[in-house]
Design an enzyme around this catalytic site. Structure first.
Site, PDB file in Angstrom:
ATOM      1  N   ARG A 111      14.449   5.343   3.336  1.00 54.76           N
ATOM      2  CA  ARG A 111      14.213   6.029   1.815  1.00 54.76           C
ATOM      3  C   ARG A 111      13.221   7.041   1.272  1.00 54.76           C
ATOM      4  NH1 ARG A 111       9.055   5.022   0.876  1.00 54.76           N
ATOM      5  NH2 ARG A 111       8.247   2.719   0.416  1.00 54.76           N
ATOM      6  N   GLU A 206       8.519   1.830  -9.099  1.00 59.88           N
ATOM      7  CA  GLU A 206       7.391   2.540  -7.998  1.00 59.88           C
ATOM      8  C   GLU A 206       7.158   3.302  -8.401  1.00 59.88           C
ATOM      9  OE1 GLU A 206       5.678   0.013  -5.020  1.00 59.88           O
ATOM     10  OE2 GLU A 206       4.512   2.187  -4.486  1.00 59.88           O
ATOM     11  N   ARG A 210      13.822   6.741  -6.108  1.00 63.32           N
ATOM     12  CA  ARG A 210      13.886   6.462  -4.311  1.00 63.32           C
ATOM     13  C   ARG A 210      15.722   6.706  -3.930  1.00 63.32           C
ATOM     14  NH1 ARG A 210       9.512   1.838  -2.566  1.00 63.32           N
ATOM     15  NH2 ARG A 210       7.885   2.963  -3.745  1.00 63.32           N
ATOM     16  N   CYS A 252       1.861   5.486  -5.051  1.00 66.20           N
ATOM     17  CA  CYS A 252       0.639   4.782  -3.927  1.00 66.20           C
ATOM     18  C   CYS A 252       0.220   5.247  -3.260  1.00 66.20           C
ATOM     19  CB  CYS A 252       1.594   3.173  -3.371  1.00 66.20           C
ATOM     20  SG  CYS A 252       0.901   2.120  -2.457  1.00 66.20           S
ATOM     21  N   THR A 254      -0.004   4.491  -0.401  1.00 65.96           N
ATOM     22  CA  THR A 254       0.351   4.535   1.265  1.00 65.96           C
ATOM     23  C   THR A 254       2.044   6.051   1.625  1.00 65.96           C
ATOM     24  OG1 THR A 254       2.000   2.846   0.306  1.00 65.96           O
ATOM     25  CG2 THR A 254      -0.516   2.268   0.495  1.00 65.96           C
ATOM     26  N   ARG A 261      10.143   5.851   4.823  1.00 64.87           N
ATOM     27  CA  ARG A 261      10.088   4.849   5.164  1.00 64.87           C
ATOM     28  C   ARG A 261      11.452   4.147   5.843  1.00 64.87           C
ATOM     29  NH1 ARG A 261      10.284  -1.002   5.419  1.00 64.87           N
ATOM     30  NH2 ARG A 261      11.437  -1.155   3.931  1.00 64.87           N
ATOM     31  N   ARG A 290       8.297  -6.517   8.513  1.00 67.45           N
ATOM     32  CA  ARG A 290       8.495  -6.459   7.377  1.00 67.45           C
ATOM     33  C   ARG A 290       8.775  -7.564   7.700  1.00 67.45           C
ATOM     34  NH1 ARG A 290       7.958  -1.929   2.482  1.00 67.45           N
ATOM     35  NH2 ARG A 290       6.113  -0.901   2.877  1.00 67.45           N
ATOM     36  N   GLU A 295       8.803  -6.090   1.323  1.00 70.20           N
ATOM     37  CA  GLU A 295       7.602  -5.954   1.748  1.00 70.20           C
ATOM     38  C   GLU A 295       6.750  -7.348   0.938  1.00 70.20           C
ATOM     39  OE1 GLU A 295       5.342  -3.315  -1.071  1.00 70.20           O
ATOM     40  OE2 GLU A 295       3.516  -3.017   0.599  1.00 70.20           O
TER      41      GLU A 295
HETATM   42  P1  ADP Z   1      10.869   0.342  -0.263  1.00 72.29           P
HETATM   43  O1  ADP Z   1      11.165   0.065   0.905  1.00 72.29           O
HETATM   44  O2  ADP Z   1      11.356   0.635  -0.970  1.00 72.29           O
HETATM   45  O3  ADP Z   1       9.163   0.252   0.675  1.00 72.29           O
HETATM   46  P2  ADP Z   1      11.027  -3.073   0.683  1.00 72.29           P
HETATM   47  O4  ADP Z   1      10.398  -3.005   1.519  1.00 72.29           O
HETATM   48  O5  ADP Z   1      10.601  -4.004  -0.790  1.00 72.29           O
HETATM   49  O6  ADP Z   1      10.526  -1.518  -0.295  1.00 72.29           O
HETATM   50  O7  ADP Z   1      12.797  -2.800   1.079  1.00 72.29           O
HETATM   51  C1  ADP Z   1      13.581  -2.770  -0.383  1.00 72.29           C
HETATM   52  C2  ADP Z   1      14.780  -3.415   0.140  1.00 72.29           C
HETATM   53  O8  ADP Z   1      15.439  -2.683   1.054  1.00 72.29           O
HETATM   54  C3  ADP Z   1      14.495  -5.286   0.573  1.00 72.29           C
HETATM   55  O9  ADP Z   1      15.709  -5.772   0.113  1.00 72.29           O
HETATM   56  C4  ADP Z   1      14.788  -4.626   1.885  1.00 72.29           C
HETATM   57  O10 ADP Z   1      15.228  -5.640   2.654  1.00 72.29           O
HETATM   58  C5  ADP Z   1      15.984  -3.785   2.356  1.00 72.29           C
HETATM   59  N1  ADP Z   1      15.853  -3.024   3.681  1.00 72.29           N
HETATM   60  C6  ADP Z   1      14.741  -1.698   3.807  1.00 72.29           C
HETATM   61  N2  ADP Z   1      15.442  -2.165   5.071  1.00 72.29           N
HETATM   62  C7  ADP Z   1      16.520  -2.721   5.704  1.00 72.29           C
HETATM   63  C8  ADP Z   1      17.274  -2.144   7.027  1.00 72.29           C
HETATM   64  N3  ADP Z   1      16.757  -1.481   7.690  1.00 72.29           N
HETATM   65  N4  ADP Z   1      18.404  -2.946   6.202  1.00 72.29           N
HETATM   66  C9  ADP Z   1      19.042  -3.767   5.551  1.00 72.29           C
HETATM   67  N5  ADP Z   1      18.164  -3.508   3.768  1.00 72.29           N
HETATM   68  C10 ADP Z   1      16.862  -3.634   4.131  1.00 72.29           C
HETATM   69  N1  ARG Z   2      -0.816  -2.383  -3.991  1.00 75.15           N
HETATM   70  C1  ARG Z   2      -0.384  -3.385  -3.489  1.00 75.15           C
HETATM   71  C2  ARG Z   2      -0.446  -3.609  -1.586  1.00 75.15           C
HETATM   72  O1  ARG Z   2      -2.326  -2.687  -1.969  1.00 75.15           O
HETATM   73  C3  ARG Z   2       1.808  -3.057  -2.404  1.00 75.15           C
HETATM   74  C4  ARG Z   2       0.911  -1.442  -1.166  1.00 75.15           C
HETATM   75  C5  ARG Z   2       2.021  -0.847  -0.562  1.00 75.15           C
HETATM   76  N2  ARG Z   2       2.755  -0.768  -0.622  1.00 75.15           N
HETATM   77  C6  ARG Z   2       4.061  -0.583  -1.658  1.00 75.15           C
HETATM   78  N3  ARG Z   2       5.006  -0.863  -1.665  1.00 75.15           N
HETATM   79  N4  ARG Z   2       2.943   1.010  -2.488  1.00 75.15           N
HETATM   80  O2  ARG Z   2      -0.808  -4.707  -1.011  1.00 75.15           O
END
Ligand code: ADP
Ligand code: ARG
Length: 336
Positions: A111, A206, A210, A252, A254, A261, A290, A295
């Site tokens: 993403r 956020e 995305r 954010c 990060t 990501r 994760r 997250e």
């Molecule tokens: P972001 O990727 O936007 O930082 P999250 O870590 O919350 O946010 O992930 C968003 C969603 O994507 C969650 O439901 C997570 O389980 C799913 N996800 C992340 N990576 C994968 C993957 N490789 N395969 C399937 N689902 C994934």
């Molecule tokens: N604000 C949260 C923290 O400080 C998340 C930080 C990184 N993740 C994000 N989705 N931006 O732990």
């Protein structure tokens, strides 16, 4: 008043919000009316934050730089004189599926976060501006194959299933809530996706966009290719917020830079029982571990979400490569 953090607070906010920085920034306000108090509220309310700050607009990163710069330096290893460079050239990513027999990798997802150039970020946006972002993004998405499902009016059953199946963002995230990013929820939010759910766009979570490519298995290059081609189409009609220093501007810190990501859901029972070793390899290859629901979630059945940690000062191709190299090393360790 300067917030007082408890002794066990480990966020970068409590590390870098010194009395001096606080006094210097406390009365400043960006042209969108975003203040230091707004920027730090999430980390003040959620003392278990890792970072604790959000920007309300691109200007926040300049106006509040005495706070943001050291946070960016520590998270990304990226200094004030460094320059970010983007590289989405598919020919530069020479990789094979690290798990062709499907023994370990369940699925792959890449993403990027994006925000529109002429709008504040979500923490400082008005309801009207957010609706306008949604309208402009949907116009741009007409060039792509898929349908839009607004969050408003979506049945709770469908919303929960989309989230559980890893396609949709979760509702009520407390970090986003305190940052002001959930205002007017669920209005102006939604998800666009193709029939196969291999290409998806989250609108006004956020970040304003995305953009997501995902599929079962470990063909990382195919997932990246789909993302890059779609990005090219979207960029024909909308302009994203980009700075030569910080790359793509995100809510954010990060996510600055590539805002990319790249992750796999991968089953690693052996490493899962030796977290010390697992974390050591993850650190060496700049990986983040994760849980399986994203997250702030836990692993289930020894399935982990493994992704690149660095996003700024490295190109998109390098971010994907970080994840690939790390996954190859993890599989090698698991087999050894
Ligand atoms: P972001 O990727 O936007 O930082 P999250 O870590 O919350 O946010 O992930 C968003 C969603 O994507 C969650 O439901 C997570 O389980 C799913 N996800 C992340 N990576 C994968 C993957 N490789 N395969 C399937 N689902 C994934
Ligand atoms: N604000 C949260 C923290 O400080 C998340 C930080 C990184 N993740 C994000 N989705 N931006 O732990």
């Amino acid at each position: 008043m300067m917030p007082i953090f408890s002794k066990d607070c480990k966020s970068l906010l409590c590390k870098y919000l010194t009395r001096e920085v606080y006094d210097d920034l406390k009365d400043k306000k960006t042209s969108n009316g975003f203040t230091l108090k707004d920027a730090i509220n999430s980390g003040v309310v959620n003392i278990d934050s890792g970072i604790g700050v959000y920007a309300g607009d691109a200007e926040s990163y300049e106006l509040f730089s005495p706070l943001f710069d050291p946070i960016i330096k520590e998270y990304h290893g990226f200094g004030v004189d460094d320059i970010h460079k983007s590289n989405l050239n598919l020919d530069d990513l020479d990789i094979k599926n690290p798990d062709p027999d499907g023994k370990y990798i369940i699925s792959t997802r890449i993403r990027v976060g994006r925000n529109l150039k002429d709008f504040p970020l979500g923490a400082a946006i008005t309801k009207e501006q957010r609706d306008e972002v949604q309208r402009e993004v949907l116009e741009a998405l007409k060039a792509l194959n898929g349908s839009y499902y607004p969050l408003e009016g979506m049945s709770e059953e469908i919303r929960a299933k989309l989230t559980k199946d890893h396609f949709l963002f979760k509702a009520g995230d407390r970090f986003l809530e305190a940052a002001g990013l959930n205002r007017d929820w669920p209005k102006g939010r939604g998800i666009f996706h193709n029939d196969e759910k291999t290409f998806l766009v989250w609108i006004n979570e956020e970040d304003q966009l995305r953009i997501i490519s995902m599929q079962m298995g470990g063909d990382i290059k195919e997932v990246f290719t789909r993302l890059v081609l779609a990005l090219g189409e979207i960029e024909k009609s909308v302009k994203f917020s980009y700075s030569n220093h910080l790359g793509y501007i995100t809510s954010c810190p990060t996510n600055l830079g590539t805002a990319l990501r790249a992750s796999v859901h991968i089953k690693l029972p052996k490493l899962g029982s030796d977290m010390e070793r697992f974390k050591k390899i993850a650190d060496k290859y700049h990986l983040q571990i994760r849980g399986v629901d994203g997250e702030h979630s836990e692993s289930k059945g020894n399935v982990y979400d493994i992704s690149n940690k660095r996003r700024l000062g490295v190109s998109e191709v390098e971010c994907v490569r970080d994840m690939y190299d790390g996954v190859v090393a993890l599989i090698c360790e698991e087999e050894g």
